[in-house]
Design an enzyme around this catalytic site. Structure first.
Site, PDB file in Angstrom:
ATOM      1  N   ARG A  17       0.841  -1.203   0.000  1.00 45.65           N
ATOM      2  CA  ARG A  17       0.000   0.000   0.000  1.00 45.65           C
ATOM      3  C   ARG A  17       0.878   1.255   0.000  1.00 45.65           C
ATOM      4  O   ARG A  17       2.040   1.212  -0.386  1.00 45.65           O
ATOM      5  CB  ARG A  17      -0.997   0.015   1.182  1.00 45.65           C
ATOM      6  CG  ARG A  17      -1.733  -1.294   1.423  1.00 45.65           C
ATOM      7  CD  ARG A  17      -2.724  -1.646   0.356  1.00 45.65           C
ATOM      8  NE  ARG A  17      -3.542  -2.781   0.767  1.00 45.65           N
ATOM      9  CZ  ARG A  17      -3.953  -3.739  -0.033  1.00 45.65           C
ATOM     10  NH1 ARG A  17      -3.635  -3.747  -1.312  1.00 45.65           N
ATOM     11  NH2 ARG A  17      -4.690  -4.721   0.433  1.00 45.65           N
ATOM     12  N   ASN A  41      -1.249  -2.226  -7.241  1.00 43.91           N
ATOM     13  CA  ASN A  41      -2.687  -1.894  -7.229  1.00 43.91           C
ATOM     14  C   ASN A  41      -3.014  -0.834  -6.178  1.00 43.91           C
ATOM     15  O   ASN A  41      -3.847  -1.033  -5.300  1.00 43.91           O
ATOM     16  CB  ASN A  41      -3.557  -3.150  -7.059  1.00 43.91           C
ATOM     17  CG  ASN A  41      -3.313  -3.900  -5.762  1.00 43.91           C
ATOM     18  OD1 ASN A  41      -2.240  -3.820  -5.178  1.00 43.91           O
ATOM     19  ND2 ASN A  41      -4.306  -4.630  -5.305  1.00 43.91           N
ATOM     20  N   LYS A  99       2.131  -6.472 -14.004  1.00 44.64           N
ATOM     21  CA  LYS A  99       1.093  -7.301 -13.386  1.00 44.64           C
ATOM     22  C   LYS A  99      -0.231  -7.111 -14.103  1.00 44.64           C
ATOM     23  O   LYS A  99      -0.687  -5.981 -14.262  1.00 44.64           O
ATOM     24  CB  LYS A  99       0.942  -6.885 -11.915  1.00 44.64           C
ATOM     25  CG  LYS A  99      -0.235  -7.521 -11.176  1.00 44.64           C
ATOM     26  CD  LYS A  99      -0.014  -8.996 -10.906  1.00 44.64           C
ATOM     27  CE  LYS A  99      -1.235  -9.664 -10.298  1.00 44.64           C
ATOM     28  NZ  LYS A  99      -1.238  -9.679  -8.846  1.00 44.64           N
ATOM     29  N   HIS A 136      -2.847 -12.364 -12.201  1.00 41.21           N
ATOM     30  CA  HIS A 136      -3.923 -12.773 -11.287  1.00 41.21           C
ATOM     31  C   HIS A 136      -4.816 -13.681 -12.126  1.00 41.21           C
ATOM     32  O   HIS A 136      -5.542 -13.210 -12.990  1.00 41.21           O
ATOM     33  CB  HIS A 136      -4.701 -11.565 -10.756  1.00 41.21           C
ATOM     34  CG  HIS A 136      -5.749 -11.974  -9.769  1.00 41.21           C
ATOM     35  ND1 HIS A 136      -5.653 -11.711  -8.419  1.00 41.21           N
ATOM     36  CD2 HIS A 136      -6.898 -12.683  -9.929  1.00 41.21           C
ATOM     37  CE1 HIS A 136      -6.703 -12.235  -7.802  1.00 41.21           C
ATOM     38  NE2 HIS A 136      -7.471 -12.820  -8.693  1.00 41.21           N
ATOM     39  N   HIS A 174      -0.114 -16.616  -6.779  1.00 42.49           N
ATOM     40  CA  HIS A 174      -0.951 -17.189  -5.700  1.00 42.49           C
ATOM     41  C   HIS A 174      -1.867 -18.311  -6.193  1.00 42.49           C
ATOM     42  O   HIS A 174      -3.091 -18.196  -6.139  1.00 42.49           O
ATOM     43  CB  HIS A 174      -1.754 -16.100  -4.976  1.00 42.49           C
ATOM     44  CG  HIS A 174      -2.390 -15.048  -5.843  1.00 42.49           C
ATOM     45  ND1 HIS A 174      -3.186 -15.341  -6.916  1.00 42.49           N
ATOM     46  CD2 HIS A 174      -2.333 -13.699  -5.784  1.00 42.49           C
ATOM     47  CE1 HIS A 174      -3.598 -14.222  -7.468  1.00 42.49           C
ATOM     48  NE2 HIS A 174      -3.084 -13.210  -6.804  1.00 42.49           N
ATOM     49  N   LEU A 219      -8.424 -13.488  -2.235  1.00 38.93           N
ATOM     50  CA  LEU A 219      -8.697 -13.902  -3.615  1.00 38.93           C
ATOM     51  C   LEU A 219      -7.393 -14.253  -4.313  1.00 38.93           C
ATOM     52  O   LEU A 219      -6.427 -13.494  -4.176  1.00 38.93           O
ATOM     53  CB  LEU A 219      -9.414 -12.777  -4.378  1.00 38.93           C
ATOM     54  CG  LEU A 219     -10.862 -12.547  -3.942  1.00 38.93           C
ATOM     55  CD1 LEU A 219     -11.434 -11.305  -4.578  1.00 38.93           C
ATOM     56  CD2 LEU A 219     -11.731 -13.763  -4.257  1.00 38.93           C
ATOM     57  N   ASP A 247       1.558 -12.751  -1.030  1.00 37.69           N
ATOM     58  CA  ASP A 247       0.321 -12.000  -1.296  1.00 37.69           C
ATOM     59  C   ASP A 247      -0.184 -11.350  -0.014  1.00 37.69           C
ATOM     60  O   ASP A 247      -1.390 -11.166   0.152  1.00 37.69           O
ATOM     61  CB  ASP A 247      -0.771 -12.878  -1.932  1.00 37.69           C
ATOM     62  CG  ASP A 247      -1.862 -12.036  -2.586  1.00 37.69           C
ATOM     63  OD1 ASP A 247      -1.618 -10.848  -2.869  1.00 37.69           O
ATOM     64  OD2 ASP A 247      -2.969 -12.554  -2.795  1.00 37.69           O
ATOM     65  N   HIS A 251      -5.535  -4.980   5.101  1.00 35.55           N
ATOM     66  CA  HIS A 251      -6.770  -4.192   5.152  1.00 35.55           C
ATOM     67  C   HIS A 251      -7.036  -3.964   6.634  1.00 35.55           C
ATOM     68  O   HIS A 251      -6.907  -4.901   7.437  1.00 35.55           O
ATOM     69  CB  HIS A 251      -7.950  -4.967   4.552  1.00 35.55           C
ATOM     70  CG  HIS A 251      -7.846  -5.198   3.077  1.00 35.55           C
ATOM     71  ND1 HIS A 251      -8.196  -4.247   2.143  1.00 35.55           N
ATOM     72  CD2 HIS A 251      -7.421  -6.268   2.374  1.00 35.55           C
ATOM     73  CE1 HIS A 251      -7.994  -4.731   0.927  1.00 35.55           C
ATOM     74  NE2 HIS A 251      -7.511  -5.958   1.036  1.00 35.55           N
ATOM     75  N   ALA A 263     -10.957  -8.434   0.555  1.00 36.95           N
ATOM     76  CA  ALA A 263     -10.181  -9.664   0.343  1.00 36.95           C
ATOM     77  C   ALA A 263      -8.719  -9.405   0.645  1.00 36.95           C
ATOM     78  O   ALA A 263      -8.143  -8.436   0.126  1.00 36.95           O
ATOM     79  CB  ALA A 263     -10.327 -10.118  -1.102  1.00 36.95           C
TER      80      ALA A 263
HETATM   81  O1  DOR Z   1      -6.913 -11.232  -1.483  1.00 36.41           O
HETATM   82  C1  DOR Z   1      -6.383 -10.428  -2.231  1.00 36.41           C
HETATM   83  N1  DOR Z   1      -6.049  -9.178  -1.821  1.00 36.41           N
HETATM   84  N2  DOR Z   1      -6.140 -10.801  -3.494  1.00 36.41           N
HETATM   85  C2  DOR Z   1      -5.694  -9.928  -4.404  1.00 36.41           C
HETATM   86  O2  DOR Z   1      -5.519 -10.320  -5.526  1.00 36.41           O
HETATM   87  C3  DOR Z   1      -5.491  -8.500  -4.058  1.00 36.41           C
HETATM   88  C4  DOR Z   1      -5.247  -8.323  -2.637  1.00 36.41           C
HETATM   89  C5  DOR Z   1      -5.332  -6.880  -2.172  1.00 36.41           C
HETATM   90  O3  DOR Z   1      -4.780  -6.002  -2.817  1.00 36.41           O
HETATM   91  O4  DOR Z   1      -5.943  -6.638  -1.127  1.00 36.41           O
HETATM   92 ZN    ZN Z   2      -1.823  -9.898  -4.612  1.00 38.95          ZN
END
Ligand code: DOR
Ligand code: ZN
Length: 348
Positions: A17, A41, A99, A136, A174, A219, A247, A251, A263
């Protein structure tokens, strides 16, 4: 074996992040890993080499004194990525890959690729320059069951992709199914996969039996136990096509314990110990070093690390919660549970 010294590991897939989050994520990763592939991302995503360089500097500002940490950057593939960006990646010292998120597949993937065939002209350049494509691997159609999305991606997207670009250097990130593991085994050395600690240690019963456990929601979603067993077998087999990628995806607690929970599992603080737990359960702790410290560097064409870390069989209890944002903690993967392994030296 009650003690193991291995070359310092690298994490070939993590989410750090930006902003305040870096205070937590950078020291947690740098405690054990040297190189970390930093996922792009963000909001907005990291789309160019110059944006990646600026992001890397923001990360470096949080590395604790005296710790060696080498973030490896990745660009976010969109429908608008230009073919010329690939040569810039190749020429860059900081960026190692690109990616591809299918649009809508996961957290902050809205700007992802809407149809992979639309970007074949860029993928052609990736193959030409041998720049790794990180995937992914899930289809996103609403009508496809969430537990089938990885398998469908193999059949509908990856098989045609590799037919068109047989020498494309590619990491299926993953992986969560026996189908994906077997697919990777059937390809040449240009195709590899990362495996997370949660997909080695847990399955969908851990997520769903006895109540929904949001901190196991990630995910691609955890699958049934038979898939977990195959992932454990390939990860501990010594096959260099499979290597470490946590991975780790932070959060805040309020975003996970929520009617529409995010996720991602936050594994960074105890990642290498969690992998040690999984390898040891298989009676294969001696295979940890290849998976964690050799195969990823070899695939990316980078030198192996030279420092070492030592893990010992000494139980430790994972924290119930950790500081994250000013008014929102984070719950690490397997919070409050005791694991058998601890890092005693090398990790800072
Ligand atoms: O569980 C996940 N969290 N899978 C992902 O592909 C992205 C990631 C996230 O950025 O939180
Ligand atoms: Zn990831």
């Amino acid at each position: 074996m009650d003690s193991i010294t291995i070359l310092q590991p690298d994490d070939w897939h993590a989410h750090l992040r930006d902003g305040e989050s870096l205070k937590r994520t950078v020291p947690d990763l740098a405690r054990q890993f040297n190189r970390v592939i930093c996922m792009p991302n963000l909001v907005p995503p990291v789309k160019t080499v110059s944006e990646a360089q600026a992001y890397r500097e923001r990360i470096m500002a949080h590395v604790p004194e005296g710790v060696n940490f080498d973030p490896r950057m990745v660009l976010y593939f969109t429908d608008h990525t230009v073919p010329d960006e690939v040569a810039k990646i190749k020429a860059s010292n900081e960026v190692n890959a690109i990616k591809l998120y299918p649009a809508g597949a996961t957290t902050n993937s809205d700007s992802g690729v809407s149809d992979i065939r639309k970007v074949y002209h860029v993928i052609e350049q990736l193959e030409e320059h041998q720049v790794p494509l990180l995937l992914h691997g899930e289809v996103t159609h609403n009508h496809v069951d969430i537990f089938d999305r990885e398998k469908r991606f193999l059949d509908e997207v990856l098989t045609p992709l590799l037919r068109q670009f047989p020498n494309l250097k590619m990491v299926l990130e993953h992986i969560t199914t026996a189908d994906a593991a077997n697919f990777v085994l059937e390809q040449g050395r240009n195709v590899a996969a990362t495996i997370t600690p949660q997909h080695l240690l847990f399955n969908r019963n851990d997520l769903l039996v006895g109540g929904v456990k949001p901190h196991f929601y990630c995910l691609p979603i955890l699958k049934r136990q038979s898939h977990q067993t195959t992932l454990l077998e390939v990860a501990t087999s010594g096959n260099p096509k499979f290597f470490l990628g946590t991975d780790s995806a932070p959060h805040a607690q309020s975003k996970k314990e929520n009617a529409c929970g995010c996720a991602g599992c936050y594994s960074a603080p105890y990642a290498i110990e969690l992998y040690a737990q999984a390898f040891d359960q298989m009676g294969k702790i001696e295979k940890l070093e290849g998976f964690a410290s050799h195969f990823g560097a070899d695939f990316y064409g980078l030198a192996r690390n030279t420092d070492t870390i030592t893990l010992v069989r000494k139980p430790q209890t994972i924290a119930e919660r950790m500081d994250y944002l000013p008014n929102d903690d984070i719950i690490p993967l397997h919070a409050g549970q005791t694991i058998d392994w601890s890092v005693v030296s090398g990790g800072s």
